[in-house]
Design a protein around this motif. Structure first.
Motif, PDB file in Angstrom:
ATOM      1  N   UNK A 137       4.315  14.208 -11.577  1.00  0.00           N
ATOM      2  CA  UNK A 137       4.681  14.226 -12.998  1.00  0.00           C
ATOM      3  C   UNK A 137       3.626  14.936 -13.834  1.00  0.00           C
ATOM      4  N   UNK A 138       2.349  14.637 -13.546  1.00  0.00           N
ATOM      5  CA  UNK A 138       1.264  15.285 -14.268  1.00  0.00           C
ATOM      6  C   UNK A 138       1.255  16.787 -14.018  1.00  0.00           C
ATOM      7  N   UNK A 139       1.524  17.186 -12.761  1.00  0.00           N
ATOM      8  CA  UNK A 139       1.564  18.612 -12.453  1.00  0.00           C
ATOM      9  C   UNK A 139       2.681  19.310 -13.213  1.00  0.00           C
TER      10      UNK A 139
ATOM     11  N   UNK B 284       0.833  -1.205   0.000  1.00  0.00           N
ATOM     12  CA  UNK B 284       0.000   0.000   0.000  1.00  0.00           C
ATOM     13  C   UNK B 284       0.868   1.256   0.000  1.00  0.00           C
ATOM     14  N   UNK B 285       1.935   1.236   0.801  1.00  0.00           N
ATOM     15  CA  UNK B 285       2.854   2.379   0.846  1.00  0.00           C
ATOM     16  C   UNK B 285       3.526   2.593  -0.509  1.00  0.00           C
ATOM     17  N   UNK B 286       3.936   1.475  -1.159  1.00  0.00           N
ATOM     18  CA  UNK B 286       4.537   1.579  -2.499  1.00  0.00           C
ATOM     19  C   UNK B 286       3.555   2.174  -3.499  1.00  0.00           C
ATOM     20  N   UNK B 287       2.294   1.732  -3.409  1.00  0.00           N
ATOM     21  CA  UNK B 287       1.266   2.243  -4.327  1.00  0.00           C
ATOM     22  C   UNK B 287       1.033   3.736  -4.098  1.00  0.00           C
TER      23      UNK B 287
ATOM     24  N   UNK C 170       3.840   5.669  -5.647  1.00  0.00           N
ATOM     25  CA  UNK C 170       3.717   5.729  -7.113  1.00  0.00           C
ATOM     26  C   UNK C 170       2.668   6.749  -7.527  1.00  0.00           C
ATOM     27  N   UNK C 171       1.542   6.777  -6.798  1.00  0.00           N
ATOM     28  CA  UNK C 171       0.495   7.749  -7.118  1.00  0.00           C
ATOM     29  C   UNK C 171       0.987   9.173  -6.909  1.00  0.00           C
ATOM     30  N   UNK C 172       1.735   9.373  -5.832  1.00  0.00           N
ATOM     31  CA  UNK C 172       2.275  10.700  -5.568  1.00  0.00           C
ATOM     32  C   UNK C 172       3.243  11.121  -6.669  1.00  0.00           C
TER      33      UNK C 172
END
Length: 352
Positions: A114-116, A101-104, A107-109
């Protein structure tokens, strides 16, 4: 199935296994109660009776019950051992799930960052392009006998992205290639809010008002709120705005989906207006608008420019030539409406 889903399912299975073992242990422990009651009852009978046969019978009952209890206690001990191992396995599975969960989350962060960065880069690029467009417009301001085309662009953040800068660039390019390019001044306003409409018209005193952006199926136009989200403007409101705007406006173009109702309303007070019967794609919008102003820049009429713009869509293989619709005010003739008539030109303006 993702790694996180696999870990989550593993935790669920371990919890089910542990619950099943605890249920089995409780069932086994419950079996001891009637056996112990049987032993107590047999001992009580032995104390009361003097019958040797009865005593022997009850002693056998006690012996059998004690053997059963011993077997049950052995099975309970085995179950408790399994429960201990299942507890450890569950704890290990939960730790593995927490790590996944922490890895996920990381990755989302990272993807969000990256999108920002991509958005910021795009905004910077658009800002540079807009600055270049404004510089080009400034170079066209001091021309004699000009008409002004006011380009109004709005692409709310909560709606689909539109290539409005590409449309504006295409229009300017085709104007510069026309015969009477020095007679057309191009002004643009971006991220327009309803309160900006009159300000832009009063500042530029345009002959042509060109709206580019989103349109709703009911004919409403999508302008912008202060926070960048959609602000819908009704046909009635826009018609009233056009009716009370500059008397110099002769053509209004709504290059937006489902904007024919807006164009029809505007034609009640403006000589000519153009709108879209249904949705229109970015490529079609760019091609249509570029050819429309190119033809006007060669001194042809609005009617001729509209016809050539539709034909340009067919030449490009874009099957949306039936989407644009031209409206005129009662008594007005689109093929007699010439917008570019440069003073001092030896060439006669062209109608048909």
């Amino acid at each position: 199935m993702t790694q996180l889903d696999t870990k989550r399912n593993a935790v669920a299975r371990k919890r089910e296994e542990l619950a099943k073992l605890n249920q089995d242990l409780a069932k086994e422990q419950a079996k001891q109660t009637p056996l112990r009651s049987k032993i107590i009852s047999a001992n009580a009978t032995i104390k009361r009776t003097r019958s040797e046969s009865t005593i022997k019978s009850r002693l056998k009952d006690i012996e059998r019950a004690e053997k059963s209890i011993a077997a049950i206690e052995k099975k309970c001990a085995e179950l408790q051992s399994k429960i201990g191992k299942a507890d450890k396995a569950l704890a290990s599975a939960e730790k593995a799930y927490q790590r996944a969960q922490a890895d996920e989350d990381r990755k989302r962060q990272q993807e969000s960052e990256r999108q920002m960065q991509s958005v910021n880069s795009s905004l910077e690029k658009q800002s540079r392009m807009h600055a270049a467009l404004r510089e080009e417009v400034e170079q066209m301001k001091a021309l004699p006998s000009t008409i002004t085309v006011l380009f109004i662009g709005a692409s709310p953040t909560d709606a689909g992205h539109l290539r409005l800068d590409e449309e504006a660039r295409s229009i300017q390019k085709r104007i510069r290639l026309s015969d009477y390019r020095d007679s057309i001044r191009f002004e643009s306003r971006w991220a327009v809010r309803p309160s900006d409409i009159f300000q832009a018209i009063n500042e530029t005193d345009p002959t042509v008002v060109h709206f580019s952006g989103h349109g709703a199926e009911n004919g409403d136009l999508a302008l912008m709120n202060p926070d960048g989200t959609t602000k819908l403007v009704s046909q009635k409101a826009m018609s009233q705005a056009m009716a009370t705007a500059s008397d110099k406006i002769r053509l209004v173009v709504f290059n937006a989906c489902f904007s024919a109702v807006q164009a029809k309303g505007a034609a009640e007070s403006i000589e000519a207006s153009i709108g879209m019967k249904t949705s229109i794609g970015d490529d079609a919008a760019c091609v249509f608008a570029a050819q429309l102003y190119s033809t006007l820049g060669f001194g042809y009429s609005v009617g001729k420019a509209f016809a050539q713009a539709k034909a340009a869509l067919m030449l490009e293989g874009i099957p949306e030539e039936s989407t644009p619709e031209l409206f005129t005010r009662d008594g007005a003739d689109a093929f007699g409406l010439i917008l570019v008539e440069p003073e001092g030109s030896n060439s006669d303006p062209k109608g048909l």
